[in-house]
Scaffold this motif. Structure first.
Motif, short mmCIF file in Angstrom:
data_model
loop_
_atom_site.label_atom_id
_atom_site.label_comp_id
_atom_site.label_asym_id
_atom_site.label_seq_id
_atom_site.Cartn_x
_atom_site.Cartn_y
_atom_site.Cartn_z
N ASP A 102 0.86 -1.10 -0.14
CA ASP A 102 0.04 0.01 0.10
C ASP A 102 0.82 1.18 -0.06
N VAL A 114 2.67 1.85 -3.41
CA VAL A 114 1.57 2.46 -4.36
C VAL A 114 1.52 4.19 -4.28
N PHE A 148 -4.24 0.15 -0.93
CA PHE A 148 -3.95 -0.15 -2.35
C PHE A 148 -3.10 -1.26 -2.36
N ILE A 149 -3.16 -1.95 -3.53
CA ILE A 149 -2.42 -3.24 -3.77
C ILE A 149 -1.49 -3.00 -4.88
N ARG A 150 -2.00 -2.52 -6.09
CA ARG A 150 -1.11 -2.05 -7.09
C ARG A 150 -1.53 -1.18 -8.06
N PHE A 151 -0.57 -0.40 -8.49
CA PHE A 151 -1.13 0.67 -9.49
C PHE A 151 0.07 0.64 -10.48
#
Ligand code: FAD
Lengths: 250, 432
Positions: free
Chosen positions: A48, A51, B65-68
């Motif tokens: 997290d 990101v 969030f996990i991936r972007f």
């Protein structure tokens, strides 16, 4: 190497710690080491943060929280990577008082994880900070450490130990560049206190608590109550004479 | 047990609230504690997110969030992440949520479960149109991954599925390119519904966002303000400072009443008319005008308020709107927040999604008990006759026959329900 701030969080999966980390990576890039017992959960927090801040370096270290030798090894390894700017020691668990009274093993574990373990981690980092003459060491205590109360004195005793310990460290490092910060959160809205919330307790939002902690670490403030109103509340609690206090149901 | 209300504050009932915060443990929590219903930010107005005396699985702890992937605009996150946090993360990096409702203080899971729409339905459809993958946990422990191409029947049931097919734990969304946080916007006053439709038709080709405020109190038949906006990249300005105001106390009576409403509406109309024209606006005040007035829902007083949002097909649109506005003006109730918007022709992905081609009217009404419900019966009759439907995210009282006629895919949807999940809404409208 570039001049990224080096921050270490012990107990990085705790909700307060996780929110502090989000604030630290917001806006600036940092070098963050997340120490946790459960590698998968710590990795999830790290993902997290990556990101949120792709430019920051975020490392995960899995560690034992009770064994002094293991603690020493982990801290030496982290400090070995270069001088640390800030350490936040955030782990803990809220035991049920009645269980601590009923079962010495539970009582022992509560004292270990909330008292002994943070002190050992702090002591290990203090050694390195004394050597480099640099850094801020922040410990999360609790308002519960200010006066023993029948509703949670085992937890309170462990946190009281953290309070005394931090006082001693502040004395030791007085006049140096090393800052010791003791944070005393009041009841905060985290998974640890979900049952209190269901009982109708009013809890401080974890984002607000984290913001105050990050500010206090930045300033190197010695003792900080979050939210601030707990300073007054605990002043009153500490000063109620025992004859009256012992009749209350706190 | 804790007292929980939804955004309309029509009730405050005890719930056993369990916080989900570890996505790998969701099935353990669900297994041990049901029947229940997922609850995000509780920004739904009625009872779709409530389960009085029962379990609520609060998802706001699933906020990671996990991936972007900044190159493709694919974002993977937990279902409790707020749209606000997505926007603030991705807009500075050149991406934006393709669809967003009028508040960003909602969770991704809530946005999917109600398949929310925004001001750009005519261009980008609903939120569900941009979801590529959902990871759903059922109370029996089964984990279902679904998307537009993967187990698409589960996807169609879960998008707009009102939380009844399982708990959404993880989501992958395709974002849109954004040149920055700025929009070119224009406000145009209109005098009646014909002018409104004309403006809508003229605007939709060139303006990504269109919406209008309509004066539901004035008896002059549908005057209002048409607002349109379109992203602008060539702007480099300072971001606005967010000032947060909170409704401090719960007023003992509704501040929105027969005396206050006409002058407020008149003042708003003339003030804005005076300001009409083109300008450049930051996305936050344009998309989320009320988010800085925290807890504005309190101004309706302790009895709370309803929102009545319907959509009717375009061919009956003008007559139906005219008839509804007449009923509302006659009742003297109604509210300041009256929003009129056309939906484009794209069919929604979800079996139970609200948006369909046509025109949608949304209004708030202070809860005045029987009197308000009587007015709704008259509005229902108009919606029924125009073959329209009512938005479940806003509903707390619609009759079952109108629900069934408005949502013809109901029987198909019921096959995907999780038997251990139920809400006050599902009991009211689906019998369980
Ligand atoms: C000021 C304001 C403006 C609005 N504007 C619009 C608008 O323009 N367009 C629009 O479409 N809507 C609009 N809405 C409604 C709002 O977008 C929806 O009600 C949204 O679904 C609320 O999300 P939430 O996170 O608060 O979910 P909640 O209200 O808590 O829950 C909504 C539904 O989602 C389900 N749910 C939540 N999380 C999950 C999960 N993880 N898994 C499965 N199910 C889940 C719940 O069970 C429930 O059925 C507005 C609301 C407000 C207050």
């Amino acid at each position: 190497m570039e001049n990224k701030k080096r921050i270490v969080i012990i107990g990085a999966t705790s909700a307060i710690a996780e929110h502090c980390a989000r604030l630290w990576v917001q806006g600036t890039t940092v070098e963050l080491t997340l120490v946790g017992r459960d590698a998968t959960r710590t990795e999830r927090v790290a993902a997290d943060l990556r990101v949120r801040s792709p430019q920051s370096n975020i490392r995960v270290v899995q560690a034992e929280f009770l064994d002094p030798i293991a603690i020493q090894t982990v801290v030496d390894a982290i400090a070995g990577h270069g001088a640390v700017d800030a350490v936040l020691i955030a782990h803990g668990s809220l035991p049920e008082q009645s269980l601590c009274q009923a079962d010495l093993t539970t009582c022992h574990e509560a004292l270990d994880i909330n008292g002994i373990s943070p002190v050992l981690y702090a002591e290990a980092f203090a050694k390195h900070m004394a050597k480099t003459g640099h850094g801020t060491l922040a410990l999360i205590g609790s308002v519960a450490g200010d006066r023993g109360r029948k509703s949670n004195y085992v937890y309170g005793a462990a946190k009281g130990m953290v309070t005394r310990y931090a006082q001693g460290l502040q004395h030791r490092f007085a006049g140096t560049a090393v800052k010791i910060v003791l944070i005393k959160p009041g009841p905060t809205d985290t998974p640890m206190t979900a049952h209190l919330k269901n009982q109708g307790a009013k809890l401080a939002p974890v984002e607000d608590v984290a913001k105050k902690i990050v500010d206090a670490v930045e300033r190197g403030q010695a003792v900080v109550y979050v939210p601030g109103k707990w300073k007054l509340i605990m002043w009153v609690i500490r000063h109620i004479p025992a004859v009256i206090f012992n009749k209350t149901n706190l | 047990m804790r007292l929980v209300s939804s955004w309309g504050r029509l009730s405050a009932c005890p719930h056993d609230v369990l916080v989900l915060n570890d996505r790998s443990k969701v099935s353990n929590v669900l297994a041990g504690h049901h029947p229940g219903i997922a609850h995000g930010m509780g920004r739904s107005y009625g009872d779709v997110c409530l389960n009085p005396e029962g379990v609520l699985w609060n998802t706001t702890g699933l906020d990671r969030f996990i991936r972007f992937d900044e190159n493709t605009g694919r974002l993977t996150c937990e279902a409790g992440v707020l749209l606000r946090d997505v926007q603030r993360l991705v807009i500075p990096r050149g991406w934006i949520l393709p669809v967003t409702p009028g508040t960003q203080l909602v969770t991704v899971g809530g946005a999917i479960a109600n398949d929310v729409h925004g001001k750009n339905h005519h261009v980008h459809g609903t939120f569900g149109d941009h979801v590529k993958l959902i990871k759903l946990v059922r109370t029996d422990g089964e984990i279902i991954e679904c998307g537009p191409q993967l187990r698409s029947e589960w996807f169609a049931a879960t998008v707009g599925g009102l939380g009844l097919t399982g708990v959404i734990v993880e989501v992958e969304i395709q974002l849109n390119r954004a040149a920055g946080p700025w929009l070119e916007t224009e406000t145009i006053p209109y005098a009646n519904l014909d002018e409104f439709f004309q403006l809508a038709d003229d605007s939709e080709a060139e303006w990504e966002h269109t919406v209008s405020w309509i004066d539901c109190v004035s008896r002059r038949g549908g005057r209002g303000l048409f607002m349109r906006g379109t992203p602008r990249g060539d702007f480099d300005r300072l971001e606005p400072q967010g000032h947060k105001l909170t409704m401090p106390l719960l007023p003992r009576i509704s501040l929105v009443n027969r005396l206050s409403l006409p002058p407020i509406n008149m003042a708003y109309f003339y003030f804005k008319k005076w300001q009409a024209g083109r300008t450049v606006t930051h996305y936050e005040p344009f998309f989320y005008p009320l988010d800085n007035l925290l807890e504005w829902n309190r101004m309706y007083g302790p009895k709370g308020f309803f929102q009545y949002q319907s959509v009717v097909p375009r061919e009956f649109g003008k007559d139906a709107l005219q008839a509804m506005l007449e009923q509302i003006a006659r009742s003297g109730d109604g509210s300041f927040l009256a929003v009129l918007k056309t939906f484009g022709n794209r069919p929604s992905v979800g079996m139970m999604s609200f948006p369909r081609p046509g025109v949608t009217l949304a209004l708030d009404f202070p809860n005045k008990g029987a009197r308000t419900l009587k007015l709704f019966e008259r509005l229902d009759a108009i919606v029924r006759e125009a073959r329209g439907r009512i938005y479940l995210a806003k509903d707390a009282r619609m009759p079952r026959d109108l629900f069934e006629s408005g949502y013809p895919r109901l029987n198909e949807f019921l096959k995907y329900r999780d038997p251990e999940i139920g809400s006050q809404l599902s009991r009211r409208l689906m019998g369980a």
